[in-house]
Motif scaffolding. Sequence first.
Motif, mmCIF file in Angstrom:
data_model
loop_
_atom_site.group_PDB
_atom_site.id
_atom_site.type_symbol
_atom_site.label_atom_id
_atom_site.label_comp_id
_atom_site.label_asym_id
_atom_site.label_seq_id
_atom_site.Cartn_x
_atom_site.Cartn_y
_atom_site.Cartn_z
ATOM 1 N N LEU A 122 0.841 -1.185 0.000
ATOM 2 C CA LEU A 122 0.000 0.000 0.000
ATOM 3 C C LEU A 122 0.882 1.242 0.000
ATOM 4 O O LEU A 122 1.717 1.414 0.898
ATOM 5 N N PRO A 123 0.767 2.120 -1.025
ATOM 6 C CA PRO A 123 1.618 3.309 -1.086
ATOM 7 C C PRO A 123 1.460 4.212 0.139
ATOM 8 O O PRO A 123 2.404 4.848 0.574
ATOM 9 N N GLN A 124 0.246 4.300 0.656
ATOM 10 C CA GLN A 124 -0.042 5.059 1.861
ATOM 11 C C GLN A 124 -1.349 4.547 2.443
ATOM 12 O O GLN A 124 -2.055 3.800 1.789
ATOM 13 N N SER A 125 -1.587 4.890 3.692
ATOM 14 C CA SER A 125 -2.808 4.427 4.366
ATOM 15 C C SER A 125 -3.708 5.620 4.640
ATOM 16 O O SER A 125 -3.728 6.161 5.751
ATOM 17 N N PRO A 126 -4.451 6.071 3.627
ATOM 18 C CA PRO A 126 -5.244 7.287 3.797
ATOM 19 C C PRO A 126 -6.448 7.058 4.709
ATOM 20 O O PRO A 126 -7.038 5.973 4.705
ATOM 21 N N PRO A 127 -6.818 8.069 5.486
ATOM 22 C CA PRO A 127 -7.998 7.944 6.344
ATOM 23 C C PRO A 127 -9.312 8.135 5.589
ATOM 24 O O PRO A 127 -10.386 7.929 6.138
ATOM 25 N N ARG A 128 -9.224 8.554 4.326
ATOM 26 C CA ARG A 128 -10.423 8.757 3.516
ATOM 27 C C ARG A 128 -10.124 8.273 2.103
ATOM 28 O O ARG A 128 -8.966 8.037 1.747
ATOM 29 N N ALA A 129 -11.147 8.129 1.297
ATOM 30 C CA ALA A 129 -10.979 7.634 -0.070
ATOM 31 C C ALA A 129 -10.186 8.637 -0.904
ATOM 32 O O ALA A 129 -10.485 9.828 -0.898
ATOM 33 N N ILE A 130 -9.165 8.142 -1.610
ATOM 34 C CA ILE A 130 -8.351 9.000 -2.470
ATOM 35 C C ILE A 130 -8.021 8.262 -3.768
ATOM 36 O O ILE A 130 -8.208 7.055 -3.872
#
Length: 202
Positions: free
Chosen positions: A139-147
């Motif tokens: 996972l490139p990053q773990s965003p807290p919202r949909a991106i």
Amino acid sequence: MLLRLRVSLPDRPGGLGQVAKTLGALGADILQVIVLEREAGRAVDDFTVSWPGPVTAAEARDRLSAMPGVRVEGVWPTKEVPGSALDYDLLMHVAAEPARGFATLVDALPGLCGAEWSLAVADGAVRHASLAAPEKFELPQSPPRAITMDADELRLMLLPVLAAGLHVVVARQEGPVFHRAEVERAARIVDVVSKLAARAVV
């Protein structure tokens, strides 16, 4: 062959008709039009077309782009049959078997989103994967919202499922970046599935 075309055009009377006329002249049968956006004097529409003739995606792009004010943002193959209710079918399957909710979701999302594959990642491991998805995915990053983001020639949509400790990833290679309307739709579906799946745990 079923294709989706994402077209940005001036939002004025007759604009949509001109695009439809050009597609018809190329031999395309328009099966569905989805308006993704209308703002600042422009519209972004997704056309689903059946193309039985020899016209290539590149030729379609060139012919449409020659129209004044029209920009073709993407042309890519799709398996989504216009008029089908894939989102409702998905939710019915999840409601019937909530314990398999996320596996069912991951299998259905490529068809719902005009994408190649999807998967669910938790704690660095792939927990569920659709056909064509990689066995491993960082996972490139773990965003807290949909991106949305681009990575390794893929257009990615990252959808967090915080209650389950998961991130759902949807990948598109041939088409354009996911539009915010697509992201909002997918995020709502993921939210409903997560709530249905939670019932199986209780």
